[in-house]
Each structure stands twice: as C-alpha cells, then as structure tokens.
Design a protein around this motif. Structure first.
Motif, PDB file in Angstrom:
ATOM      1  N   THR A 341      55.030  16.205  -5.177  1.00  0.00           N
ATOM      2  CA  THR A 341      54.817  17.483  -4.500  1.00  0.00           C
ATOM      3  C   THR A 341      55.013  17.301  -3.002  1.00  0.00           C
ATOM      4  OG1 THR A 341      52.428  17.112  -4.248  1.00  0.00           O
ATOM      5  CG2 THR A 341      53.185  18.182  -6.273  1.00  0.00           C
ATOM      6  N   ASP A 344      51.849  21.720  -1.094  1.00  0.00           N
ATOM      7  CA  ASP A 344      50.596  21.966  -1.800  1.00  0.00           C
ATOM      8  C   ASP A 344      50.623  21.355  -3.200  1.00  0.00           C
ATOM      9  OD1 ASP A 344      50.503  25.134  -0.207  1.00  0.00           O
ATOM     10  OD2 ASP A 344      49.150  23.455   0.175  1.00  0.00           O
ATOM     11  N   SER A 345      49.431  21.276  -3.819  1.00  0.00           N
ATOM     12  CA  SER A 345      49.310  20.702  -5.155  1.00  0.00           C
ATOM     13  C   SER A 345      49.847  21.666  -6.212  1.00  0.00           C
ATOM     14  CB  SER A 345      47.842  20.377  -5.457  1.00  0.00           C
ATOM     15  OG  SER A 345      47.068  21.571  -5.452  1.00  0.00           O
ATOM     16  N   GLN A 347      49.823  22.327 -10.749  1.00  0.00           N
ATOM     17  CA  GLN A 347      49.268  21.941 -12.041  1.00  0.00           C
ATOM     18  C   GLN A 347      50.416  21.576 -12.973  1.00  0.00           C
ATOM     19  OE1 GLN A 347      47.697  24.882 -14.802  1.00  0.00           O
ATOM     20  NE2 GLN A 347      45.820  23.685 -15.002  1.00  0.00           N
ATOM     21  N   ASN A 361      46.193  18.321 -12.233  1.00  0.00           N
ATOM     22  CA  ASN A 361      46.625  18.779 -10.918  1.00  0.00           C
ATOM     23  C   ASN A 361      47.223  17.589 -10.167  1.00  0.00           C
ATOM     24  OD1 ASN A 361      45.942  21.529 -10.965  1.00  0.00           O
ATOM     25  ND2 ASN A 361      43.796  21.060 -10.552  1.00  0.00           N
ATOM     26  N   VAL A 362      48.343  17.803  -9.530  1.00  0.00           N
ATOM     27  CA  VAL A 362      49.041  16.724  -8.838  1.00  0.00           C
ATOM     28  C   VAL A 362      49.222  17.102  -7.379  1.00  0.00           C
ATOM     29  CG1 VAL A 362      51.194  15.415  -8.661  1.00  0.00           C
ATOM     30  CG2 VAL A 362      50.247  15.962 -10.908  1.00  0.00           C
ATOM     31  N   GLU A 363      48.827  16.194  -6.502  1.00  0.00           N
ATOM     32  CA  GLU A 363      49.088  16.327  -5.070  1.00  0.00           C
ATOM     33  C   GLU A 363      49.658  15.007  -4.585  1.00  0.00           C
ATOM     34  OE1 GLU A 363      45.793  17.499  -2.717  1.00  0.00           O
ATOM     35  OE2 GLU A 363      46.946  17.637  -0.864  1.00  0.00           O
ATOM     36  N   SER A 385      50.397  26.737  -6.471  1.00  0.00           N
ATOM     37  CA  SER A 385      49.083  26.833  -5.851  1.00  0.00           C
ATOM     38  C   SER A 385      48.753  28.283  -5.503  1.00  0.00           C
ATOM     39  CB  SER A 385      49.054  25.962  -4.593  1.00  0.00           C
ATOM     40  OG  SER A 385      47.930  26.236  -3.811  1.00  0.00           O
ATOM     41  N   SER A 390      55.155  26.402  -3.488  1.00  0.00           N
ATOM     42  CA  SER A 390      55.185  24.948  -3.655  1.00  0.00           C
ATOM     43  C   SER A 390      56.615  24.476  -3.831  1.00  0.00           C
ATOM     44  CB  SER A 390      54.357  24.514  -4.873  1.00  0.00           C
ATOM     45  OG  SER A 390      53.021  24.954  -4.773  1.00  0.00           O
ATOM     46  N   ARG A 457      47.519  17.430   5.763  1.00  0.00           N
ATOM     47  CA  ARG A 457      48.230  18.100   4.682  1.00  0.00           C
ATOM     48  C   ARG A 457      49.063  19.268   5.202  1.00  0.00           C
ATOM     49  NH1 ARG A 457      43.505  16.929   1.541  1.00  0.00           N
ATOM     50  NH2 ARG A 457      42.557  18.896   2.169  1.00  0.00           N
ATOM     51  N   GLN A 520      49.214   7.572  -0.065  1.00  0.00           N
ATOM     52  CA  GLN A 520      48.289   8.487   0.596  1.00  0.00           C
ATOM     53  C   GLN A 520      47.961   7.952   1.991  1.00  0.00           C
ATOM     54  OE1 GLN A 520      44.898   9.662  -1.887  1.00  0.00           O
ATOM     55  NE2 GLN A 520      46.017   8.994  -3.692  1.00  0.00           N
TER      56      GLN A 520
END
Length: 530
Positions: A341, A344-345, A347, A361-363, A385, A390, A457, A520
């Motif tokens: 992604t 934003d995250s 699903q 959920n993936v971020e 999101s 996204s 972010r 991250q």
C-alpha cells in the motif's frame, strides 16, 4: 574565465541549459552574510559544486557587471584557483546550500550534465529569511482523488499557507501524464517543451533577457574546448506549450483554486497527477505529494486479471472495492501474494475456489504464503479506506523467490532501536532478513521533536524507493542473508548524528530486478548529554 561582476543585492533567478560543463560567478561583499543557493534539475541528473575563492582587489562592488575582454583579464592577471569547496551534489533532486554566516568573496557555481543536454533552475539570495521564495506545503501535502469517472478525475488538496497567511501571489499548476509523477514543475515543463529549454513568460515590467547577467549580478562561463572561452547565449523559449502530443502530458495552471476536475481523459487508463504551488513573483514552485488513478471502464467494471509474476498498480476510491483474479496456468504448491500500500491501509480478502483463506488489514507491505491446489483460482478483494482513496501495488506468483520482482521479506518488517546503546552521536538498530541474499540500504533524516507517526504516514508515499531520497540522507548499503531464519538478523550503528536530535530511520530492501520495499520507519533520538 573570470569576470568582474556586481555583488548579490537581490535574489538571483536563473534558467538555463547545459550540455557539458559551465560555471557561474557571484560576489558576496561583506562577511557574516546569509547565503542560500538552490539548484533544480529539470530533465536529467546534474553534478554541481559551490566553491569560495578569494575576491581579487579589482573585483569590487564598482564592477560593471559585464565580463571584461580576455586581453584585459590577462593584463590584470586574474586567475582562478581551486578555491574552497562548500557543497557538492549529484542527482536529480531539488537541493540547496544554506549558510547563516558566509564570508565575503567570489563564489563559483559549477554545473555538469553527464547524460544529455539538461535544463535547470538556480535561485540564490543573501536574504533567505525575508525572501521565502518557495511556497510552503500545508500540514497534509497529499493530492486526493475525490471523484472518478470514465473520462474525468477530480482532484483536491489543502491550500499552501504561503498564499493564505503571507499574502504572496501563489497559483496552482496541475500536470497530467501517463508515465510517472514528477519531482519538480520544471521537470514536467522540460518534458512538455518541444525545445531543449523552457521559460515561462516574464511578468510585465520584468521582461528581461535571461542572459542580461548584470541585471542579476550573475555571470556564466562555458567550457567549450572547440571555441575560445567566453560567455555564450543559451536557447530559451519565451512561450510554452501546455500540451505535448508526443508524450501526452498536459500542464494546466488554474489560479488559486484547490479543487480541479481533469476532463477529456481516456476510459480505463491510468494517469499520474501532480500539483505544484507556484510563487508568481519569483517563478519558483513546490511539489505536493502526487497521486495516480485509473479512469473507469466504458462498460461494467470487470474483475482485473493478475499475471503470474507481474506487478499491477491498483487504485481504489474512498470506501470502494476492487476485485482481482489470479488463475495459475500450471500446477503449484504455493502462491506468494505481495500487497504494497502506498498511502492509506486497505482490507485484503483472498478466497481459493470460494473458500476464505485470509482477511486482514494491510498498511505498508505484506507478503502472504497461500497453500496451492491443482487448477485452483484465487479471488482477491481489496477494500479502500474510509479516510481517502488508496493506491497500491499487487503481485501474485507461483515462481520461486529468486525470480520474483519483489524482494523476499520477513514476517516482521519493523526496525528495532537499542535504547541502551544510544549515544550523543550514534544510534544502533537491527532488522530481520531472510534466507535470500538481498541488498539493504539505510537512510536517515533529521526531523523535529514533534514529528510523529501520524505525520509520517501523511507525508510519505510508501511505494517510493531509495531513488527518491537525497544523497546526503544515505547511510550505507550492504548485502545480507542467513540460511538459518532464527539467526537472520543484522545490526548497524549509525554515526555522525547530532546530540539531542530526532531522526527518522528507513531501511530499503532491493530485489533482484531493482524493485524496492521499505521497512516500517523508526524514530530515534540521540542523547543530549554524554
């Protein structure tokens, strides 16, 4: 060549081209003078260097601002030595040299383009605090897609505080193309222009020749070994084309509005959108965080077919959904699914022949290993999101990791900082690797104490690779792997930090095909007293 020039009493704005190497000179008459020099490469990487040389007695403020004849220079025996190097840079980012207290002297800015004829902009000033030539970005600098149609896309962004609070003449320019996002407005203009150089129409009352160096206090020297050394003119276009048919790029300047609908687009086509805040008085601009979107299909939207081992760019509108289908042509034991992604995250739900395999959920970036089955078909549902649209990259493959464009990743992509090993000038971090030999690159960036994860972010496009980072932020690159996953951890001590400062640390893992994934980000703060 040395030329006697006027001192810098006003900001210098210069637009030009270079095909090999050229030099520019300007004078700072008094000691302890603030100095700021900003170079913007437009269409190719540049190498540039700023050096300080002693100011000859003849080169005082009484100079005419025009280059003297070569024979006069020989009589005066004015020579240029190597000087003291103050700053150097190589790349295509907008880069600046700033000093709060500079000595008097003759400053030389040397430009070199090694790839091709190149366009660039230079802004130099001795009053950087009062000038504020470049518009500031708002707290949230992203460009949002608020509406999406078959032939239209509506964009919105937060206004720059430069125009709202400071009352400066700011307008917005939108650039649309099908290839990629641009780092600067002049990069887009160079792509659009049919000529080798580009220049916006000067404002009334400031219609000067771009080579009237006395007007700026700026003198250029070209190195051309086939000709006598001296000043030469560059080819500058006095008007620009808003649309290039060859590259299908459009540039539209819309005044001070911060909502714009792009029309006359092609259905089911991916476009990249960039917004630039431009200070009309200084002709300088600042880039927002660009975005991309795919226009809707003419007919009812179909499920997107994923090809084995090929990365697909996916756009999902706010609270929207997208269905992807993956049907391997051969028997397989497992399927590797990468979801990366950008903002934003999202699903992610995956079903194999109707059976739910995962829902998460993936971020950032995630890698999933799915158990295979002969002739199985996989349906992937991506849900956007609630915060906004996204954008993401998706890869499904049955190939081994050594042949995948994405690098292999551990389950945990966090960076760990060792608090007890912190000093006033170093920070020690660790991260997990894999059994595959990959290249890891570490970058650092000083941030304010109030900088938090929410701000990180908002500002960062997670899909951007190390090629978007400044050269000065690079710490190191190294290769690492371990046959034993339990021992696949590596540490690194980052040196040269300032006491009591906060830094944002990033680790990029680069795959065999050059596609990179960022771990991250980690915030660390050095000790104030040691």
């Amino acid at each position: 060549m040395i030329s006697v020039v006027k001192p810098v009493v006003n900001p210098i704005i210069y637009l030009g081209t270079t095909s090999c190497s050229c030099r520019y000179y300007f004078v700072v008459e008094e000691d302890n003078t603030p100095l700021s020099v900003t170079v913007t490469p437009c269409d190719a990487p540049l190498e540039w260097k700023l050096t300080l040389q002693e100011l000859p007695d003849e080169a005082s403020g009484e100079g005419s601002g025009k280059p003297e004849p070569l024979d006069q220079q020989k009589q005066q025996q004015v020579t240029v030595d190597e000087g003291t190097e103050l700053f150097s840079y190589k790349g295509n980012d907008v880069e600046s040299y700033m000093a709060t207290s500079s000595p008097s002297g003759l400053y030389q800015l040397e430009m070199l383009s090694t790839e091709k004829d190149s366009n660039f902009k230079v802004y130099a000033t001795t009053t950087p605090e009062s000038d504020q030539p470049y518009p500031e970005l708002p707290y949230d600098p992203r460009v949002d897609v608020t509406a999406l149609g078959r032939t239209t896309v509506t964009l919105a962004w937060k206004p720059t505080p430069t125009g709202v609070l400071m009352g400066q003449p700011v307008q917005y320019c939108v650039v649309i193309n099908k290839e990629h996002n641009f780092k600067s407005l002049c990069a887009a203009e160079a792509k659009i222009s049919a000529d080798d150089a580009f220049m916006a129409v000067p404002k009334p009352g400031r219609d000067f020749s771009p080579f009237d160096f006395a007007h700026f206090g700026f003198v250029r020297s070209d190195n051309d070994f086939n000709k006598d050394r001296g000043l030469t003119s560059n080819k500058i276009s006095r008007s620009y084309t808003a649309k290039s048919k060859a590259s299908d790029i459009q540039k539209v300047c819309i005044g001070n509005k911060n909502i714009f609908t792009v029309s006359d687009l092609k259905p089911d086509t991916q476009y990249y959108f960039d917004v630039f805040a431009m200070n009309s008085a200084t002709n300088t601009s600042t880039a927002y965080v660009g975005t991309f979107a795919r226009t809707k299909e003419e007919a009812r939207q179909k499920t997107v077919e994923l090809k084995d081992g090929k990365v697909s760019d996916v756009f999902i509108k706010r609270k929207g959904s997208k269905f992807l289908r993956f049907a391997p042509v051969s028997s397989h034991q497992r399927v590797t699914l990468f979801v990366h992604t950008c903002l934003d995250s999202v699903q992610v739900q995956v079903r194999r022949d109707g059976k739910l395999l995962l829902s998460q959920n993936v971020e950032g970036v995630r890698q999933f290993q799915l158990r295979g089955k002969p002739k199985a078909k996989y349906l992937i549902r991506l849900r956007g999101s609630r915060k906004g649209a996204s954008t993401l990259k998706v890869l499904a493959t049955t190939k081994p990791s050594s042949k995948q464009p994405f690098p292999s990743l551990p389950e945990d992509t966090r960076i760990k900082a060792f608090d007890k090993l912190r000093t006033c000038s170093t920070a020690t971090v660790a991260w997990l690797g894999t059994q595959d030999r990959n290249k890891y690159c570490v970058y650092k960036k000083e941030v304010s104490e109030s900088y938090g994860e929410e701000q990180r972010r908002r500002e960062q496009n997670q899909c951007a690779g190390p090629e978007t980072r400044r050269k000065s932020e690079k710490v190191l690159c190294k290769y690492f792997h371990s046959p034993n996953l339990q021992k696949a951890v590596t540490t690194e001590t980052i040196t040269g930090l300032e006491p009591g400062k906060t830094y944002l640390l990033d680790v990029y893992v680069v795959g065999h095909s050059g596609h990179s994934v960022k771990y991250q980000s980690k915030l660390v703060k050095t000790r104030k007293y040691c």
